[in-house]
Design a protein around this motif. Structure first.
Motif, PDB file in Angstrom:
ATOM      1  N   GLY A  11      10.802  42.599 -28.342  1.00  8.99           N
ATOM      2  CA  GLY A  11      10.692  43.976 -27.860  1.00  8.99           C
ATOM      3  C   GLY A  11       9.264  44.469 -27.923  1.00  8.99           C
ATOM      4  O   GLY A  11       8.760  45.087 -26.980  1.00  8.99           O
ATOM      5  N   LYS A  15       6.465  45.548 -24.956  1.00 10.56           N
ATOM      6  CA  LYS A  15       6.020  46.947 -25.036  1.00 10.56           C
ATOM      7  C   LYS A  15       7.199  47.917 -24.988  1.00 10.56           C
ATOM      8  O   LYS A  15       7.138  48.953 -24.339  1.00 10.56           O
ATOM      9  N   MET A  16       8.285  47.536 -25.659  1.00 17.62           N
ATOM     10  CA  MET A  16       9.451  48.418 -25.707  1.00 17.62           C
ATOM     11  C   MET A  16       9.827  48.655 -27.166  1.00 17.62           C
ATOM     12  O   MET A  16       9.757  47.732 -27.977  1.00 17.62           O
ATOM     13  N   SER A  17      10.268  49.859 -27.467  1.00 18.31           N
ATOM     14  CA  SER A  17      10.766  50.081 -28.817  1.00 18.31           C
ATOM     15  C   SER A  17      12.240  49.693 -28.844  1.00 18.31           C
ATOM     16  O   SER A  17      12.979  49.970 -27.897  1.00 18.31           O
TER      17      SER A  17
ATOM     18  N   ALA B 334      -0.387  52.154 -27.092  1.00 17.73           N
ATOM     19  CA  ALA B 334       0.842  51.442 -27.452  1.00 17.73           C
ATOM     20  C   ALA B 334       2.036  52.396 -27.447  1.00 17.73           C
ATOM     21  O   ALA B 334       3.111  52.076 -26.920  1.00 17.73           O
ATOM     22  N   TYR B 337       3.006  53.267 -23.794  1.00 16.75           N
ATOM     23  CA  TYR B 337       3.819  52.224 -23.151  1.00 16.75           C
ATOM     24  C   TYR B 337       5.269  52.282 -23.657  1.00 16.75           C
ATOM     25  O   TYR B 337       6.209  52.274 -22.890  1.00 16.75           O
ATOM     26  N   GLU B 338       5.422  52.323 -24.952  1.00 14.68           N
ATOM     27  CA  GLU B 338       6.782  52.302 -25.535  1.00 14.68           C
ATOM     28  C   GLU B 338       7.605  53.488 -25.068  1.00 14.68           C
ATOM     29  O   GLU B 338       8.760  53.338 -24.678  1.00 14.68           O
ATOM     30  N   LYS B 339       6.985  54.663 -25.069  1.00 20.02           N
ATOM     31  CA  LYS B 339       7.729  55.867 -24.668  1.00 20.02           C
ATOM     32  C   LYS B 339       8.011  55.853 -23.161  1.00 20.02           C
ATOM     33  O   LYS B 339       9.062  56.327 -22.718  1.00 20.02           O
ATOM     34  N   ARG B 341       8.539  53.255 -21.351  1.00 17.19           N
ATOM     35  CA  ARG B 341       9.522  52.211 -21.024  1.00 17.19           C
ATOM     36  C   ARG B 341      10.893  52.491 -21.673  1.00 17.19           C
ATOM     37  O   ARG B 341      11.837  51.727 -21.479  1.00 17.19           O
ATOM     38  N   ALA B 342      10.967  53.616 -22.374  1.00 20.86           N
ATOM     39  CA  ALA B 342      12.229  53.956 -23.055  1.00 20.86           C
ATOM     40  C   ALA B 342      13.408  54.205 -22.105  1.00 20.86           C
ATOM     41  O   ALA B 342      14.554  53.965 -22.494  1.00 20.86           O
ATOM     42  N   LYS B 349      17.020  46.288 -20.863  1.00 21.17           N
ATOM     43  CA  LYS B 349      16.198  45.980 -22.042  1.00 21.17           C
ATOM     44  C   LYS B 349      16.542  44.594 -22.587  1.00 21.17           C
ATOM     45  O   LYS B 349      15.671  43.815 -22.961  1.00 21.17           O
ATOM     46  N   ILE B 352      15.052  41.865 -20.477  1.00 24.91           N
ATOM     47  CA  ILE B 352      13.597  41.769 -20.707  1.00 24.91           C
ATOM     48  C   ILE B 352      13.330  41.065 -22.037  1.00 24.91           C
ATOM     49  O   ILE B 352      12.441  40.211 -22.145  1.00 24.91           O
ATOM     50  N   ILE B 353      14.128  41.395 -23.036  1.00 30.37           N
ATOM     51  CA  ILE B 353      13.955  40.747 -24.348  1.00 30.37           C
ATOM     52  C   ILE B 353      14.286  39.258 -24.258  1.00 30.37           C
ATOM     53  O   ILE B 353      13.552  38.413 -24.794  1.00 30.37           O
ATOM     54  N   THR B 356      11.363  37.654 -22.414  1.00 29.77           N
ATOM     55  CA  THR B 356      10.136  37.640 -23.221  1.00 29.77           C
ATOM     56  C   THR B 356      10.257  36.594 -24.324  1.00 29.77           C
ATOM     57  O   THR B 356       9.318  35.828 -24.576  1.00 29.77           O
TER      58      THR B 356
END
Lengths: 92, 470
Positions: A11, A15-17, B334, B337-339, B341-342, B349, B352-353, B356
């Motif tokens: 994650g 770049k994802m939380s 950082a 990006y995180e916010k 892509r929320a 998600k 993508i995980i 990745t």
């Protein structure tokens, strides 16, 4: 064996939380999926070479710029050029 | 109405394009509240297009082959000036700045684009349950899913809201919902149709496809939207046949491949229908030939690794800078990006995980590279099979439409819904699902034909004959 730590790391790389609840859900699901992927190990791929394009029907050819006027217009839109590169404004 | 009935009615002057469009708009208004197939209807634009077609006819100008035919487009296909959201919060406010090539071709053929259809978020799903626009209900039984990811397009056609719709197919997303809803769905071979202006999921597998009420209608739309496009380097330079003129009187001389082991362990009702379909084809002159594609059984794990890896790269563009939601009040890059892509949903998600993780240096060889190599071998298997036969017959899906929410707890069982269809995307093959019989719950069963790349006419012809036999 995939762990919650792996999920959180992936994650982060993407770049994802990932919340704790999400990591809990994903951990089990990813473990099942990658367990399934392990079946691929049974296939002998020692001699396999990857092709660059998906199918042989695709041909490659050089792309030449034919519309020089359009290219010049595009380049003129940039405020500045440096070493053959267009210089653009910093976003962040 | 079929496409040919609509175009004939307009040409003969028995109906206008405006009347046809108003009829389908009324169908949507009546049925969509229950089915949820359309996420937006372009009523004003559709009527304006229809009036322009009528005016063109009044001037004595030649009309296109889809003159006045209302078509729905999946919500990941760009139509200039209209929203294209992939049924995701991430693109909730995205408006297309240009037309996809397939849209340009539809408009050039005088089709009327009537609205955008519901889909699984970013086309990731087999049941249309991951859409932020809500679940789509199967018109055959509204307590069941329509399949996915092009579930909205399939349901719209099956409910009679449009005669045809465009979908996209990365692992079966046109053929599986077509099978679940009892209509025809075709995915061409890789490169037959341009993907310019289609929002990417997994670029080595994505293809635009057609959903229609019958094979001839699917063939007509295929003919319009196929062909080389200089905007998409993966599209192939090859003449597009007049598919409907390639239908033969019978199937004499056609070799239909029956892949060894494909029906083992399959639901007995579906198995019986596939066997019955084979006998129908034989009765029409086809020769049934057993073929061996032993590595096709590995298609599903290959598919989930490769497409997820490609998705993790393609969806990297939704970072709040290039595309998608831009988070306010972020503390540094950082955090930004995180916010930003929320807004991705749980399934997106997760893919993508998966992608990745499969691309990390520790897992790259055993996961991604291995899957890519096995893919090469699967493709070789199909190539060998097609040296012996013209088409291959398989089920479309291992089940018929299941209940909404039924497989939520077990994503692997959802992934297995793509078992027979993802082989086509892994192999780059042309595939078509055609309805053939029903199960004990009166739910439609789809059977599938595979054909080699650039030979869509073969699968269309086989499907046409099976449709006639039904």
């Amino acid at each position: 064996m995939i762990t919650k730590k792996d999920v959180e790391l992936a994650g982060k790389l993407a770049k994802m939380s990932v919340s704790t609840e999400e990591a809990d859900i994903y951990e089990g699901q990813l473990r099942a999926l990658f367990g399934w992927v392990k079946d691929l190990a049974a296939v002998n791929t020692d001699e396999v070479k990857l092709t660059n394009v998906t199918l042989a029907a695709h041909t490659r050819k050089d792309q030449a710029i034919t519309d020089l006027e359009a290219a010049a217009k595009l380049r003129a839109m940039f405020a500045q050029e440096m070493d053959g590169q267009a210089k653009v404004k910093k976003v962040l | 109405m079929t496409i040919s009935e609509i175009t004939q009615a307009i040409l003969n002057g028995t109906q206008t394009a405006e009347e046809i469009t108003r009829y389908y708009l009324a169908q949507i208004a009546q049925k969509n509240p229950q089915i949820n197939a359309f996420v937006e209807v372009f009523e004003a634009d559709a009527l304006a297009q229809a009036k322009a077609i009528d005016a063109k006819k009044a001037r004595g100008e030649k009309l296109g082959v889809l003159a006045g035919v209302p078509v729905g487009i999946k919500d990941n296909i760009l139509y200039k000036g209209h929203k294209a959201t992939c049924c995701s919060k991430m693109l909730a406010n995205y408006t297309a700045a240009y037309n996809a090539t397939v849209v340009e071709k539809l408009l050039a053929a005088d089709a009327v684009i009537i609205g955008r259809t519901n889909m699984d978020e970013f086309a990731m799903g087999s049941s249309n349950q991951t859409s932020v626009c809500g679940v789509v209900h199967n018109p055959v039984d509204t307590t069941r899913v329509p399949g996915g990811s092009s579930g909205g397009s399939a349901a719209a056609v099956a409910a009679g809201m449009v005669p045809a719709a465009l979908g996209t197919d990365t692992g079966g997303s046109v053929r599986q919902p077509a099978g679940f809803c009892g209509i025809v769905g075709i995915k061409p071979g890789y490169g037959r149709i341009s993907r310019y202006g289609v929002i990417a999921f997994a670029s080595s597998a994505d293809q635009v496809g057609v959903l229609a009420g019958n094979v001839a209608d699917a063939a007509t739309v295929m003919e319009v939207i196929s062909g080389k496009d200089t905007h998409d380097s993966t599209s192939i330079e090859s003449p597009v046949p007049h598919y409907t003129q390639e239908f033969t009187a019978d199937l004499k001389g056609v070799k239909v491949g029956m892949p060894k082991g494909f029906l083992d362990g399959l639901n007995p009702t579906i198995k019986a229908q596939v066997e019955k379909a084979a006998q129908q084809l034989k009765a029409q002159g086809a020769e049934l030939v057993e073929v061996d594609v032993p590595l096709a059984k590995y298609s599903a794990p290959c598919y989930y690794i490769i497409t997820s890896a490609e998705a993790s790269s393609n969806l990297g563009r939704y970072d709040g800078i290039r595309y998608g939601y831009a988070a306010p009040n972020a503390q540094g890059l950082a955090d930004y990006y995180e916010k930003s892509r929320a807004p991705f949903g749980l399934e997106v998600k997760k893919r993508i995980i998966i992608g990745t993780y499969a691309l990390t240096s520790e897992r790259y060889e055993e996961c991604f590279l291995k899957a890519m190599k096995v893919r090469e071998l699967i493709r070789d298997d199909f190539k060998k099979a097609f040296s012996k036969v013209d088409v291959i017959l398989t089920p479309t899906s291992p089940t018929t439409a299941f209940k909404i929410g039924q497989k939520d707890d077990n994503p692997l069982s959802l992934y297995l819904a793509d078992l027979y269809t993802c082989q086509g995307n892994i192999g780059g093959l042309a595939g078509i699902s055609v309805p053939f019989g029903k199960d004990e719950n009166d739910l439609p069963i789809g059977v599938q034909f595979y054909g080699p790349i650039l030979q869509e006419e073969k699968i269309l012809n086989a499907a046409y004959h099976l449709e006639k036999a039904k």
